[in-house]
Design a protein around this motif. Structure first.
Motif, mmCIF file in Angstrom:
data_model
loop_
_atom_site.group_PDB
_atom_site.id
_atom_site.type_symbol
_atom_site.label_atom_id
_atom_site.label_comp_id
_atom_site.label_asym_id
_atom_site.label_seq_id
_atom_site.Cartn_x
_atom_site.Cartn_y
_atom_site.Cartn_z
ATOM 1 N N THR A 19 53.975 80.706 139.837
ATOM 2 C CA THR A 19 54.966 79.794 140.416
ATOM 3 C C THR A 19 54.461 78.353 140.388
ATOM 4 O O THR A 19 55.247 77.425 140.211
ATOM 5 N N PHE A 20 53.137 78.201 140.534
ATOM 6 C CA PHE A 20 52.551 76.851 140.482
ATOM 7 C C PHE A 20 52.289 76.392 139.044
ATOM 8 O O PHE A 20 51.716 75.331 138.832
ATOM 9 N N GLY A 21 52.637 77.219 138.050
ATOM 10 C CA GLY A 21 52.479 76.810 136.649
ATOM 11 C C GLY A 21 51.225 77.321 135.974
ATOM 12 O O GLY A 21 50.949 76.962 134.824
ATOM 13 N N GLY A 22 50.430 78.147 136.667
ATOM 14 C CA GLY A 22 49.198 78.680 136.081
ATOM 15 C C GLY A 22 49.485 79.825 135.114
ATOM 16 O O GLY A 22 50.570 80.401 135.115
ATOM 17 N N GLU A 23 48.453 80.130 134.285
ATOM 18 C CA GLU A 23 48.572 81.243 133.332
ATOM 19 C C GLU A 23 47.677 82.377 133.823
ATOM 20 O O GLU A 23 46.469 82.192 133.968
ATOM 21 N N MET A 24 48.248 83.535 134.068
ATOM 22 C CA MET A 24 47.448 84.650 134.568
ATOM 23 C C MET A 24 46.734 85.355 133.438
ATOM 24 O O MET A 24 47.307 85.577 132.378
ATOM 25 N N VAL A 25 45.476 85.737 133.695
ATOM 26 C CA VAL A 25 44.705 86.506 132.718
ATOM 27 C C VAL A 25 44.465 87.901 133.297
ATOM 28 O O VAL A 25 43.897 88.031 134.384
ATOM 29 N N ASP A 26 44.914 88.927 132.571
ATOM 30 C CA ASP A 26 44.762 90.311 133.026
ATOM 31 C C ASP A 26 43.453 90.862 132.461
ATOM 32 O O ASP A 26 43.450 91.608 131.499
ATOM 33 N N TYR A 27 42.328 90.477 133.102
ATOM 34 C CA TYR A 27 41.014 90.866 132.564
ATOM 35 C C TYR A 27 40.712 92.346 132.855
ATOM 36 O O TYR A 27 41.249 92.912 133.816
ATOM 37 N N PRO A 28 39.863 92.977 132.049
ATOM 38 C CA PRO A 28 39.673 94.436 132.149
ATOM 39 C C PRO A 28 39.271 94.944 133.539
ATOM 40 O O PRO A 28 39.776 95.965 133.987
ATOM 41 N N GLU A 29 38.390 94.261 134.236
ATOM 42 C CA GLU A 29 37.916 94.768 135.538
ATOM 43 C C GLU A 29 38.660 94.118 136.702
ATOM 44 O O GLU A 29 38.113 93.959 137.796
ATOM 45 N N ARG A 30 39.909 93.775 136.477
ATOM 46 C CA ARG A 30 40.720 93.113 137.505
ATOM 47 C C ARG A 30 40.812 93.941 138.793
ATOM 48 O O ARG A 30 40.807 93.400 139.896
ATOM 49 N N ARG A 31 40.915 95.262 138.650
ATOM 50 C CA ARG A 31 41.080 96.125 139.832
ATOM 51 C C ARG A 31 39.748 96.521 140.480
ATOM 52 O O ARG A 31 39.735 97.186 141.497
ATOM 53 N N HIS A 32 38.625 96.208 139.840
ATOM 54 C CA HIS A 32 37.326 96.661 140.355
ATOM 55 C C HIS A 32 37.024 95.983 141.702
ATOM 56 O O HIS A 32 37.363 94.821 141.924
ATOM 57 N N CYS A 33 36.366 96.719 142.575
ATOM 58 C CA CYS A 33 35.989 96.199 143.903
ATOM 59 C C CYS A 33 34.997 95.037 143.755
ATOM 60 O O CYS A 33 34.170 95.022 142.845
ATOM 61 N N CYS A 34 35.046 94.070 144.677
ATOM 62 C CA CYS A 34 34.088 92.954 144.662
ATOM 63 C C CYS A 34 32.691 93.431 145.024
ATOM 64 O O CYS A 34 31.711 92.747 144.755
ATOM 65 N N GLY A 35 32.623 94.609 145.692
ATOM 66 C CA GLY A 35 31.315 95.169 146.028
ATOM 67 C C GLY A 35 30.882 95.002 147.480
ATOM 68 O O GLY A 35 29.732 95.264 147.807
ATOM 69 N N PHE A 36 31.785 94.592 148.351
ATOM 70 C CA PHE A 36 31.429 94.430 149.772
ATOM 71 C C PHE A 36 30.664 95.678 150.244
ATOM 72 O O PHE A 36 29.502 95.596 150.636
ATOM 73 N N GLY A 37 31.333 96.816 150.175
ATOM 74 C CA GLY A 37 30.652 98.063 150.529
ATOM 75 C C GLY A 37 30.316 98.199 151.999
ATOM 76 O O GLY A 37 29.581 99.094 152.407
ATOM 77 N N PHE A 38 30.816 97.282 152.831
ATOM 78 C CA PHE A 38 30.610 97.291 154.281
ATOM 79 C C PHE A 38 29.128 97.434 154.633
ATOM 80 O O PHE A 38 28.419 96.450 154.642
ATOM 81 N N ARG A 39 28.623 98.659 154.872
ATOM 82 C CA ARG A 39 27.215 98.799 155.275
ATOM 83 C C ARG A 39 26.284 98.241 154.196
ATOM 84 O O ARG A 39 25.214 97.732 154.501
ATOM 85 N N HIS A 40 26.714 98.309 152.941
ATOM 86 C CA HIS A 40 25.815 97.885 151.875
ATOM 87 C C HIS A 40 25.582 96.367 151.919
ATOM 88 O O HIS A 40 24.488 95.909 151.623
ATOM 89 N N TYR A 41 26.608 95.584 152.260
ATOM 90 C CA TYR A 41 26.339 94.152 152.405
ATOM 91 C C TYR A 41 25.640 93.856 153.725
ATOM 92 O O TYR A 41 24.756 92.989 153.795
ATOM 93 N N MET A 42 26.015 94.564 154.782
ATOM 94 C CA MET A 42 25.454 94.254 156.098
ATOM 95 C C MET A 42 23.951 94.581 156.173
ATOM 96 O O MET A 42 23.258 94.073 157.045
ATOM 97 N N LEU A 43 23.460 95.442 155.299
ATOM 98 C CA LEU A 43 22.033 95.772 155.244
ATOM 99 C C LEU A 43 21.403 94.985 154.089
ATOM 100 O O LEU A 43 21.786 95.171 152.930
ATOM 101 N N GLN A 44 20.457 94.132 154.401
ATOM 102 C CA GLN A 44 19.910 93.235 153.379
ATOM 103 C C GLN A 44 19.385 93.999 152.158
ATOM 104 O O GLN A 44 19.614 93.590 151.014
ATOM 105 N N GLU A 45 18.696 95.122 152.418
ATOM 106 C CA GLU A 45 18.084 95.846 151.303
ATOM 107 C C GLU A 45 19.098 96.599 150.445
ATOM 108 O O GLU A 45 18.748 97.117 149.388
ATOM 109 N N ASN A 46 20.342 96.689 150.905
ATOM 110 C CA ASN A 46 21.371 97.402 150.136
ATOM 111 C C ASN A 46 22.274 96.450 149.352
ATOM 112 O O ASN A 46 23.229 96.890 148.719
#
Lengths: 211, 353
Positions: B203-230
């Motif tokens: 709507t703002f005039g941008g061009e969307m790119v449908d990249y292969p890993e678009r649906r992949h999780c960012c990796g938060f992982g809840f406990r995995h980010y909250m624990l430094q070693e994970n």
């Protein structure tokens, strides 16, 4: 004492999460944790469906149930409507409630998480807030985060935040009455009893180490 | 197999009258985003958005770290709804994607297991003497910005276009997993065809790119980010996304989840420090914005009041492309003058003069 399987069945997420798995493995194929860790949700579904107590106990004592990142990508993709992520939630709850979590190094980390995030909820009304994110233990936050914390209220208030102040808005200080209500909910619904189970595990661990 | 029906991927969003609940992560890392959202909705569009200072965390991060029993989080959610009910609202507006998934999950469980709804009502009454009604609409803030994209674009002095070449800017989106992977009917486009961010960018005039890993999780992982070693889990999953989008030379990463917004920003810095690599080819990284931050910029809000100096990947290259004016000297100024600037990272370029 009730069997592990019957205790699992008391958790609604167990029955919601696993009804008729055909072991196709789509959950494992899409799982970010399966790609990173030695973790296989398909295998866990298969094992839990057998209902064998000894196998369940091994699972609850082991490392594997703690690998899931709870992104719930498995829910979107399972062709049979199962949710391995919900199954993991029910297994982790039972592992902590039964004290079996202390047998795995990943399970034992729940003690630290409980004392950090759990306590933050009842002390501040937030799961996470800026002063919890210390630069020493969060190097990935970069130099901008060190700078942001040094500026503190000046920076946050410039961006419209209340930053631990009394009154309205983002990061406002929660009134004592609000925190009392949260604690009363945790007391009434078993949240505090659940934390006591985690602390009992910590105590047992300490005794084992001393002996 | 059930045929895919387009209407199944649409969502009814009320035009007005919302009870607003905040996000722990957004308040922590992007305080200007929530302030800008409320400013746009209330002052630019004249909407009625109500906030009660007594609302708290939904406890969602702790729930997904398996520290909070289901019955407990259900009752905390019920308390939020009691505040909504007390204020006379039935439309709930949620800032956080984790919270949004939690609300959807609780409403779904109460619908399919009405006995749990009764147990929750009883627990809330015993603990707080409160009662509640269910919301008639559950709306994430990105839903509402998407719903209002045309009125926002009509008021915008800018477009997502390179002002010097008239090239549409290339946008890659990352929709937070809990927005629609758990309950696809709760979000625009469901889990398969998420349109809540792509529709906004277009709507703002941008061009969307449908990249292969678009649906992949960012990796938060809840406990995995909250624990430094994970945290290796978290950075590794974000890396999968950066590697996948790199070939398309995106000008912008657009997000709707506060956690994803933070991780996709911070892990670019971390990966640059770890491996010497940035994903833009110029050493500056790919700028990351959330839906509110983008809407605020397009409406001409000041980038520094918006808090964009709190991002580790700097936004100036994007602002320059769009032609958004900003005062460089104001970036790090505080009430009592400039109080120092952040240290320069070893690899990621952050100053462009």
């Amino acid at each position: 004492m009730a069997s592990l399987l019957s205790q699992l069945k008391d958790d609604i997420r167990f029955s919601e999460g696993l009804s008729a798995c055909m072991n196709c493995g789509i959950c494992t194929a899409v799982c970010p944790a399966a790609a990173y860790f030695d973790y296989d949700p398909r295998r866990i579904c298969q094992l839990v469906q057998t209902g064998e107590e000894q196998e369940l106990e091994k699972l609850l004592k082991g490392e594997e149930i703690w690998m899931c990142g709870q992104c719930l990508s498995c829910k979107a993709r399972c062709p049979r409507g199962n949710v391995p992520g919900y199954l993991i939630q029910s297994l982790r709850k039972l592992s902590q409630q039964s004290g079996l979590f202390i047998h795995s190094s990943e399970g034992r980390k729940q003690i630290r998480l409980k004392r950090r995030i759990g306590h933050s909820i009842l002390e501040t009304g937030y799961c996470v807030h800026p002063l919890m994110v210390e630069p020493e233990t969060h190097p990935e936050q970069g130099p901008v985060w060190i700078w942001a914390l040094e500026q503190g209220a000046d920076l946050y208030r410039r961006c419209g935040s209340n930053y631990y102040g009394e009154g309205e808005g983002g990061l406002r200080k929660m009134a004592p009455g609000v925190l009392n209500e949260l604690e009363a909910i945790f007391e009434e619904t078993g949240g505090l009893r659940f934390w006591e189970a985690i602390e009992r595990g910590a105590e047992e661990l300490k005794l084992n180490q001393e002996s | 197999m059930t045929p895919l029906l387009w209407k199944d991927y649409q969502k009814e969003v009320p035009d007005n009258h919302y009870f607003f609940v905040r996000s722990c992560i957004r308040q922590t890392f992007f305080p200007g985003a929530e302030a800008a959202l409320l400013d746009i909705l209330r002052n630019s569009l004249g909407l009625d958005i109500f906030e009660d200072r007594r609302h708290t965390t939904c406890t969602g991060i702790a729930y997904h770290c398996d520290l909070v029993p289901l019955e407990t989080i259900m009752t905390v959610i019920a308390r939020q709804l009691s505040l909504m009910t007390e204020a006379g609202y039935r439309h709930l507006l949620v800032s956080c994607v984790t919270s949004f998934g939690i609300y959807l999950e609780m409403l779904d469980m109460w619908q399919h297991h009405p006995e749990m709804l009764e147990q929750t009502r009883e627990a809330l009454w015993k603990s707080t003497r409160r009662t509640f009604e269910l919301p008639t609409a559950l709306v994430h803030t990105s839903d509402l910005i998407y719903h209002l994209r045309k009125p926002i674009a009509d008021r915008s002095p800018h477009r997502l276009v390179d002002k010097s070449t008239q090239r549409a800017l290339r946008v890659v989106d990352h929709v937070g997993c809990h927005y629609a992977k758990i309950f696809p009917a709760g979000g625009f486009g469901g889990a398969e065809f998420p349109s809540v961010l792509s529709g906004l960018a277009e709507t703002f005039g941008g061009e969307m790119v449908d990249y292969p890993e678009r649906r992949h999780c960012c990796g938060f992982g809840f406990r995995h980010y909250m624990l430094q070693e994970n945290r290796g889990y978290s950075v590794s999953n974000s890396r999968i996304k950066f590697e996948s989008m790199e070939a398309f030379a995106p000008d912008l990463i657009l997000t709707n989840c506060p956690g994803c917004n933070m991780f996709l920003d911070r892990w670019q810095y971390t990966l640059a420090e770890m491996s010497g690599k940035t994903y833009d080819g110029e050493g500056k990284g790919i700028p990351v914005l959330s839906h509110e931050e983008l809407a605020a910029l397009m409406l001409g809000r000041d980038p520094w009041t918006l808090g964009l100096q709190m991002h580790q990947v700097q936004l100036e290259p994007l602002l320059d492309k769009i032609g958004i004016a900003y005062q460089a000297r104001q970036k790090y100024s505080m009430v009592e003058g400039v109080a120092g600037v952040p240290r320069e990272p070893g690899v990621l370029k952050v100053s462009f003069e």
